[in-house]
Structure formats: structure tokens, C-alpha cells
Design a protein around this motif. Sequence first.
Motif, PDB file in Angstrom:
ATOM      1  N   PRO A  29      19.239  14.753  83.235  1.00 40.62           N
ATOM      2  CA  PRO A  29      17.973  15.189  82.623  1.00 40.62           C
ATOM      3  C   PRO A  29      17.524  14.181  81.582  1.00 40.62           C
ATOM      4  CG  PRO A  29      19.798  16.468  81.737  1.00 40.62           C
ATOM      5  CD  PRO A  29      20.359  15.648  82.870  1.00 40.62           C
ATOM      6  N   ASP A  30      16.228  14.128  81.323  1.00 36.82           N
ATOM      7  CA  ASP A  30      15.708  13.200  80.315  1.00 36.82           C
ATOM      8  C   ASP A  30      16.274  13.558  78.948  1.00 36.82           C
ATOM      9  OD1 ASP A  30      14.308  12.032  82.326  1.00 36.82           O
ATOM     10  OD2 ASP A  30      12.356  12.843  81.762  1.00 36.82           O
ATOM     11  N   SER A  31      16.925  12.603  78.326  1.00 37.85           N
ATOM     12  CA  SER A  31      17.579  12.831  77.029  1.00 37.85           C
ATOM     13  C   SER A  31      17.881  11.479  76.406  1.00 37.85           C
ATOM     14  CB  SER A  31      18.885  13.608  77.220  1.00 37.85           C
ATOM     15  OG  SER A  31      19.825  12.825  77.929  1.00 37.85           O
ATOM     16  N   ARG A  32      18.378  11.500  75.169  1.00 37.06           N
ATOM     17  CA  ARG A  32      18.796  10.262  74.510  1.00 37.06           C
ATOM     18  C   ARG A  32      19.874   9.569  75.330  1.00 37.06           C
ATOM     19  NH1 ARG A  32      20.924   9.927  69.210  1.00 37.06           N
ATOM     20  NH2 ARG A  32      19.712   8.046  68.984  1.00 37.06           N
ATOM     21  N   ILE A  33      20.816  10.349  75.863  1.00 35.87           N
ATOM     22  CA  ILE A  33      21.900   9.771  76.642  1.00 35.87           C
ATOM     23  C   ILE A  33      21.331   8.959  77.800  1.00 35.87           C
ATOM     24  CG2 ILE A  33      23.836  10.307  78.163  1.00 35.87           C
ATOM     25  CD1 ILE A  33      24.375  12.770  76.416  1.00 35.87           C
ATOM     26  N   LYS A  34      20.377   9.551  78.505  1.00 36.99           N
ATOM     27  CA  LYS A  34      19.793   8.856  79.652  1.00 36.99           C
ATOM     28  C   LYS A  34      19.054   7.600  79.213  1.00 36.99           C
ATOM     29  CE  LYS A  34      17.034   9.698  83.812  1.00 36.99           C
ATOM     30  NZ  LYS A  34      16.329  10.750  84.606  1.00 36.99           N
ATOM     31  N   VAL A  35      18.327   7.681  78.116  1.00 36.01           N
ATOM     32  CA  VAL A  35      17.588   6.514  77.620  1.00 36.01           C
ATOM     33  C   VAL A  35      18.529   5.338  77.407  1.00 36.01           C
ATOM     34  CG1 VAL A  35      16.378   5.586  75.596  1.00 36.01           C
ATOM     35  CG2 VAL A  35      15.658   7.760  76.604  1.00 36.01           C
ATOM     36  N   TYR A  36      19.657   5.566  76.722  1.00 40.95           N
ATOM     37  CA  TYR A  36      20.546   4.461  76.388  1.00 40.95           C
ATOM     38  C   TYR A  36      21.348   3.980  77.593  1.00 40.95           C
ATOM     39  CZ  TYR A  36      19.178   5.619  71.669  1.00 40.95           C
ATOM     40  OH  TYR A  36      18.446   5.871  70.541  1.00 40.95           O
TER      41      TYR A  36
END
Length: 385
Positions: free
Chosen positions: A290-297
Motif C-alpha cells: 500500500p502507498d506509505s512511507r515504507i513504499k516511497v523509500y
Amino acid sequence: MANRFKKVYRILAIASLIFYLTFYVIHFPLVEAQTIPLEQARSAYLGGQYQQAIAILENYLKTSENEVPAEVYRYLGAAYQQIGQLSQAIENADKAIALYRDKEDANSRRQLATVTVEQAQAYLGLGQNQKAIALLEQAIAIVDDVQNREISARAQGVLGNAYLQSGDYPQAIEAYEQTLAIARDKNWVAIESAALNNLTTASSRLAGKYRRDARLANQEKDESEARRLEQSAVKQERHARNYAFSAVAASQTSNIETTVRALLNLLPFLEPSEASQRSQQALTIASKLPDSRIKVYLLLDLAQHLQQPIPLLEQTTSIAIAIGDKRGLSFAFGALGEVYERMGNYKRALEYAQQAQFVAGEVFAYDSLYRWWWLLGRIYRTTGR
């Protein structure tokens, strides 16, 4: 080997952005009170709809006439942390901590330790490493009192993150090894995989330090010291490689985040053809998050391994904007600026560097802001300004 290691160290540089998220994925259990209608917030959170979870919880706080349980603030802080709004995460954690401290039962003590670790993660995200370490030491003292090995393993893992982010690599390795020992003893695969991922990075960072120190020793004509440091670097590189392969094996039965991280850490140790296949595998798996900070990094790290990183970086900026993660957005803009800088397209590079600098300044992200001033300086120098 030295050239290969330079690549390892460069690729692991951005990975530090997501360390503090690795050891704590909040399960968001229901508050034990049937009068509190929070099932929708829980479902939204578990489905990656963090903004919706926040809206439900904030509305509850505005409309509830009953005493607010500590868990509500804790989960609200967790949701804010997932979208990168770390000041709000810390503020809500403070409220939860205050309520837990008023209670003397063992369960409240365990929850106090847990939320203290979560708050430490938020401080790490702001680059406040010493504050995070102080909080983690408090949490570990509480955990020792209530004797909960799972919280202890996770707290040691986040403590390792804090030391790693501070550049104290031996202390980081020691903390990660404690986490790994507990995880293997209890057969906690997700925690084991996270510990192995971070040991890979910590060993690689320590090897890089040894190699830099060896160069300095050579410059000072201290050949024996240079040889000793070079041998230490080779030893740590070997440890890093072994940890990387072990992490991939362990992560196959873990969650998809640790699988992506394990694949990312493994790439520098592979031949180009296999590394390309593994990077595509990691990208396919990461797309399911899901779209999240984890995914961004994770996507920021993945982009470093692609020959054409711009489309993925543009997608990453869209995700960061959608979830309201300005710190992540600054890194995405900055990464685009650096790509265009390498391409020699200084007009586009300047545009993205300025956007990165502005967004980082908005959220006081000093640990990234200096990079964008540096990027701007390089562009101005190259263009004769």
C-alpha cells in the motif's frame, strides 16, 4: 573488490531512510471497549488507507464524550507516522505515554514500552538520533522489568537503527545481533529477516569506514595499520555478503517489505545479469505494498538500480504527494534532480533541486536539506553561476 564495495556503499546510502520503520509494523488491534466504534479505522489502516484511518480517529476525538483510551492516541500516531507526518506522530505518542504511565498493571507497562519504541522511530525519522537513543534505553529498561522478549527484540533492533544512523556501526551491529539471537530462538521469521537486512547494511558501512581509514593510513605512510584496516574491511564485506544471502532466504516466509529490502541488499553482490532480474523481482513485489512511507523509500532505493529510473521516481513523487509525506517527497525530487544532473540536463536538474530544497525546508528535514543545497551548488558551479 574495492570498486565493487564502493557500489555497495553508494546503493545502501538511501536505505538508511527506512531502517527505523523495519522493526515495528503496528498491528492496530482493537481497543478493548465495545462502545468505541473503531473497527472502520482498523480496517482502513490495515488496508493502507492511512488518511482515512486518521480522519476516523480525529473525528472520534472531536465527538467522543467518554474518556479517550491511550490506544486511540497510539494508533493515531502510528497512522501519522505511516504518511510521514512525524511531528503529529510524536505528539499523539506523548499523549498515549502519559496515559499508560498513570497505570501500574503489567499490560500497561508493556504498552508503555511499545509506544516509547514507536515514538523513538519517529524521532529517528527527524534525524534526532540522541533523543531516540534515550527513549529506547527507557523502553529497554521497562521491557527488562516486564520480561517481554518480543518487545525487547524490536527495541534492540530500533536501537541498532539509531546507532547506525549516528555512524556508530559496532554498536549497531551489537544491537542487531541481540535482536537476531532472540528472533532465532523464538522462530520469529519477520524479525530475523529485518535483523539480517540491517546487519548487511551495518557491516557494509563498517567496511566502508575501515577502507577510508586505510587510505588515510596509507597517506601517512603507516603501512602496517593500512594492512590491518584493509583486512578488517574485507572481513566486514564478507559478513555483509553472508548476511545478505541469509536475509533473502529468511524473507521468503516473511512480509513483502522485508523481502524487497533483502533483495535490494543482495543486488550489489550479484553479477549484472542476475542483479537486473532480482531488481525487477523486487519492483514487482514492492508494487503490491500500500502507498506509505515504507513504499516511497523502497522505490527510491529501487530506482538506483534501474537504467531508466525517471518513470519510477515520478511515480514515487506521486505517492509521496498523495500520502502527504513531504520528507519523502523531498528525497524523490532530489533524486530526480541528481538523475538529470548526471544526464547533463541542468535546467531540469535545477527545477527538481529547488523543489527538493523547498519541501525539505517546509518540514525542517535538515538531514536531507543539506543534500539539496549541495546539489544546487554543483549545478550552479557547472553552469558558471
